[in-house]
Design a protein around this motif. Sequence first.
Motif, PDB file in Angstrom:
ATOM      1  N   CYS A 156       0.834  -1.196   0.000  1.00  0.00           N
ATOM      2  CA  CYS A 156       0.000   0.000   0.000  1.00  0.00           C
ATOM      3  C   CYS A 156       0.872   1.250   0.000  1.00  0.00           C
ATOM      4  N   GLY A 157       0.671   2.096  -0.993  1.00  0.00           N
ATOM      5  CA  GLY A 157       1.440   3.335  -1.095  1.00  0.00           C
ATOM      6  C   GLY A 157       0.517   4.524  -1.171  1.00  0.00           C
ATOM      7  N   ASP A 158       1.051   5.716  -0.876  1.00  0.00           N
ATOM      8  CA  ASP A 158       0.159   6.876  -0.806  1.00  0.00           C
ATOM      9  C   ASP A 158      -0.365   7.279  -2.172  1.00  0.00           C
ATOM     10  N   ALA A 159       0.390   7.027  -3.233  1.00  0.00           N
ATOM     11  CA  ALA A 159      -0.091   7.408  -4.564  1.00  0.00           C
ATOM     12  C   ALA A 159      -0.813   6.260  -5.248  1.00  0.00           C
ATOM     13  N   ILE A 160      -0.291   5.064  -5.101  1.00  0.00           N
ATOM     14  CA  ILE A 160      -0.796   3.943  -5.887  1.00  0.00           C
ATOM     15  C   ILE A 160      -2.012   3.260  -5.258  1.00  0.00           C
ATOM     16  N   GLY A 161      -2.215   3.454  -3.964  1.00  0.00           N
ATOM     17  CA  GLY A 161      -3.247   2.659  -3.296  1.00  0.00           C
ATOM     18  C   GLY A 161      -2.732   1.254  -3.083  1.00  0.00           C
ATOM     19  N   ASP A 162      -3.610   0.248  -3.206  1.00  0.00           N
ATOM     20  CA  ASP A 162      -3.191  -1.142  -2.999  1.00  0.00           C
ATOM     21  C   ASP A 162      -2.771  -1.791  -4.308  1.00  0.00           C
ATOM     22  N   VAL A 163      -1.635  -2.457  -4.275  1.00  0.00           N
ATOM     23  CA  VAL A 163      -1.181  -3.242  -5.412  1.00  0.00           C
ATOM     24  C   VAL A 163      -0.946  -4.650  -4.898  1.00  0.00           C
ATOM     25  N   MET A 164      -1.360  -5.666  -5.659  1.00  0.00           N
ATOM     26  CA  MET A 164      -1.085  -7.020  -5.198  1.00  0.00           C
ATOM     27  C   MET A 164      -0.225  -7.781  -6.191  1.00  0.00           C
ATOM     28  N   PHE A 165       0.697  -8.571  -5.649  1.00  0.00           N
ATOM     29  CA  PHE A 165       1.537  -9.451  -6.439  1.00  0.00           C
ATOM     30  C   PHE A 165       1.168 -10.880  -6.052  1.00  0.00           C
ATOM     31  N   TYR A 166       0.951 -11.712  -7.047  1.00  0.00           N
ATOM     32  CA  TYR A 166       0.386 -13.041  -6.802  1.00  0.00           C
ATOM     33  C   TYR A 166       1.115 -14.097  -7.627  1.00  0.00           C
ATOM     34  N   GLY A 167       1.381 -15.227  -7.033  1.00  0.00           N
ATOM     35  CA  GLY A 167       1.968 -16.329  -7.800  1.00  0.00           C
ATOM     36  C   GLY A 167       2.448 -17.431  -6.880  1.00  0.00           C
ATOM     37  N   ARG A 168       3.227 -18.362  -7.441  1.00  0.00           N
ATOM     38  CA  ARG A 168       3.744 -19.461  -6.653  1.00  0.00           C
ATOM     39  C   ARG A 168       4.894 -18.970  -5.792  1.00  0.00           C
ATOM     40  N   GLY A 169       4.719 -19.093  -4.488  1.00  0.00           N
ATOM     41  CA  GLY A 169       5.711 -18.547  -3.578  1.00  0.00           C
ATOM     42  C   GLY A 169       6.858 -19.478  -3.279  1.00  0.00           C
ATOM     43  N   ALA A 170       6.834 -20.657  -3.844  1.00  0.00           N
ATOM     44  CA  ALA A 170       7.917 -21.597  -3.573  1.00  0.00           C
ATOM     45  C   ALA A 170       8.005 -22.565  -4.737  1.00  0.00           C
ATOM     46  N   GLY A 171       8.841 -23.553  -4.596  1.00  0.00           N
ATOM     47  CA  GLY A 171       8.979 -24.545  -5.654  1.00  0.00           C
ATOM     48  C   GLY A 171      10.273 -24.330  -6.398  1.00  0.00           C
ATOM     49  N   LYS A 172      10.789 -25.416  -6.932  1.00  0.00           N
ATOM     50  CA  LYS A 172      12.107 -25.425  -7.567  1.00  0.00           C
ATOM     51  C   LYS A 172      12.230 -24.393  -8.694  1.00  0.00           C
TER      52      LYS A 172
END
Lengths: 402, 402
Positions: free
Chosen positions: B283-299
């Motif tokens: 969360c930033g003052d200009a951008i609002g909420d941004v989300m990053f999504y994906g596989r958090g682990a694995g080879k």
Amino acid sequence: MAKIALLGYGTVGSGVAEVLHKNAASIARKAAEEITIKYILDMREFPDDPFGDLVVHDFSIIEQDPEIAVVVECIGGATVALDYVRRALLAGKDVVTSNKELVATHGHELLMIAKQKSLNFLFEASVGGGIPILRPLTSCLAANDLTEICGILNGTTNFILTKMFKEGKPFDEVLKIAQEKGYAERNPAADIEGTDACRKICILAALAFGRHVYPEQVPTTGITAITGTDVAFAAESGMTVKLLGRAIRREDGKICAYVAPHFVPLDNQLANVEDVFNGIVVCGDAIGDVMFYGRGAGKLPTASAVVADVIDATKHHSTKKFLDWAEGGPDVVADMAALPMRWFIRTTESLLRIGKCFGDAEVMSRVIDGQVGFFTPKMPKCRVDEILSGGFSAAAPIPILA
Amino acid sequence: MAKIALLGYGTVGSGVAEVLHKNAASIARKAAEEITIKYILDMREFPDDPFGDLVVHDFSIIEQDPEIAVVVECIGGATVALDYVRRALLAGKDVVTSNKELVATHGHELLMIAKQKSLNFLFEASVGGGIPILRPLTSCLAANDLTEICGILNGTTNFILTKMFKEGKPFDEVLKIAQEKGYAERNPAADIEGTDACRKICILAALAFGRHVYPEQVPTTGITAITGTDVAFAAESGMTVKLLGRAIRREDGKICAYVAPHFVPLDNQLANVEDVFNGIVVCGDAIGDVMFYGRGAGKLPTASAVVADVIDATKHHSTKKFLDWAEGGPDVVADMAALPMRWFIRTTESLLRIGKCFGDAEVMSRVIDGQVGFFTPKMPKCRVDEILSGGFSAAAPIPILA
């Protein structure tokens, strides 16, 4: 101290000035020097604006001022903006822009000039507003061979489709609400006809796959034909309707890019991207699917992406960035009509006729507005069109996101 | 040609070799030179591995070889890995690591050495596996004053909580399934007790707010106390249960960081992050909420992030990157117990007593497993603890993500 010039003092331009002013201290720390606006080019005067005394009306003042290191283009369109950006680069200035039309149509040429002159030409804000997408695509995902980009790239149409889905209101009524809220322009054509999404998928495709894809090469269908009946059928089948821009790299290396409304299953991440938000899924061979989500438009989010590019240009003034793509051409793209997909079709034809024409179609049990809805087996659009033009009467087919 | 050394040839190390080999051509194009592995340091031999002949057992071979430009640390832990990374930097080599424990505990020291020697010390893979998050945080969002980071940072616990929620299975049973699928280690403590998420939120907080936050400064509650009853109450109230790492910058500039299971409303983007996926909201003052999504682990996802850093280090060998944070200390952090939040509490106490102790509590109508569930008004944890230790008998309170 880095001195910059803003071209255009509308929504984005004034947002850039606001962010640069408000977060000046932290920006200076990150850029390793202070960043100040020296000129604002606009045809209008802004006597009551705190930056009003920076306004000039003649681009050549900026072009000829050796103090100006970075030119920020927020004019929009691809006429005046193209001329100024080209001249700024030729005058040895880094350029940052939020202008998707300019980049989608002239990106290759401008990147070439920037490369020859060892300059930065950056345009993070042109796609996804403030969502970081272009830089992650080119640097963080650099180890991947990318196979597909698929995204909700236009906030206005997503707002309209979300409201149609959640509140069951018809298109025209929701468009009016979007205009009242300032989400849609008085002339909403670029949004609702898909032009805006088309420009963005061109930029994403070029960055991901390395060749310029031109807007006229991207078949584009907007959302104006989507009715409450379509939305009701989507809900009935556990899906929602989203306008998607897609770019798929085929095994032969050709790029298949198009913009169209899709049925999206509710358990797909993109189905959860609602209202004016954007969501962009990037698929790579090592990473699998990654999604970037946030506000795809708006004054401050867009300004935040522009300013991040200005910081980057300032920091890397001597070392040019590696944004780059090769020229486009007819050999680059493949016809999306050949892409096998499942389709939703609604019709008043008989079940017998559906079976005869579409074979293993999956027919929905509920009749809505006197029509039967069904899903075709996987087949290319050209085959569907052939059947429809052969006398099978139906509304425009809508592809299903697998 | 850039020559690199891999330290550790386990899951991540062998994934890095695989990605470098498989996508060699496109990686060479992006790095502007070929990248080849010269050494692999491991205690074991790999006679049947295609890279088996690169294996060495003595780090000083790598340390003393002037040809090695980048050292990639995939050993894990903060003992041997710390020694080697320190020595690699002192020997003038860029270092890339996927080791969250190392960065969370010694990041500041290692970044200082890298800065003094004008080297890259990069660790994108240490948070969110292959999801681009650290680089976007430091560059794309640079125009923002960031206010909060909140994320599902551990795939194993998210898999467990998702299965508990969707299939109503108890914790122990689902943990066993996760172990069978290879999502959880035989000793799952680092995951289920929140240690892994704690290290990641430390790294995110340091990058976002510029000061080192040490794991021991971050109150951490895992998911071992979450029962089917909690999950049932969450579902009853239109929420789900997620283990979140949060770092909040307070107005006085102090950082409030903690890890705990939360009730998350189903219309929150994080509620839709399921199974082994990670989602990180910035969360930033200009951008609002941004989300990053994906596989958090694995080879391969993790390897993909490591290789992107290797490409970056190779491209920017002469110009050091701007990753940086200042030393931590007791003055940096604020106690999370003072943060006002709403809490879910389940109890066998009477409604009268709930009303007396918690005032405007919102009591749920359905009794589950003989217990009453309620939501407190906004109040700090220290106040809740005070009431509970004053004799109000209840299960551990769970905060609500607003």
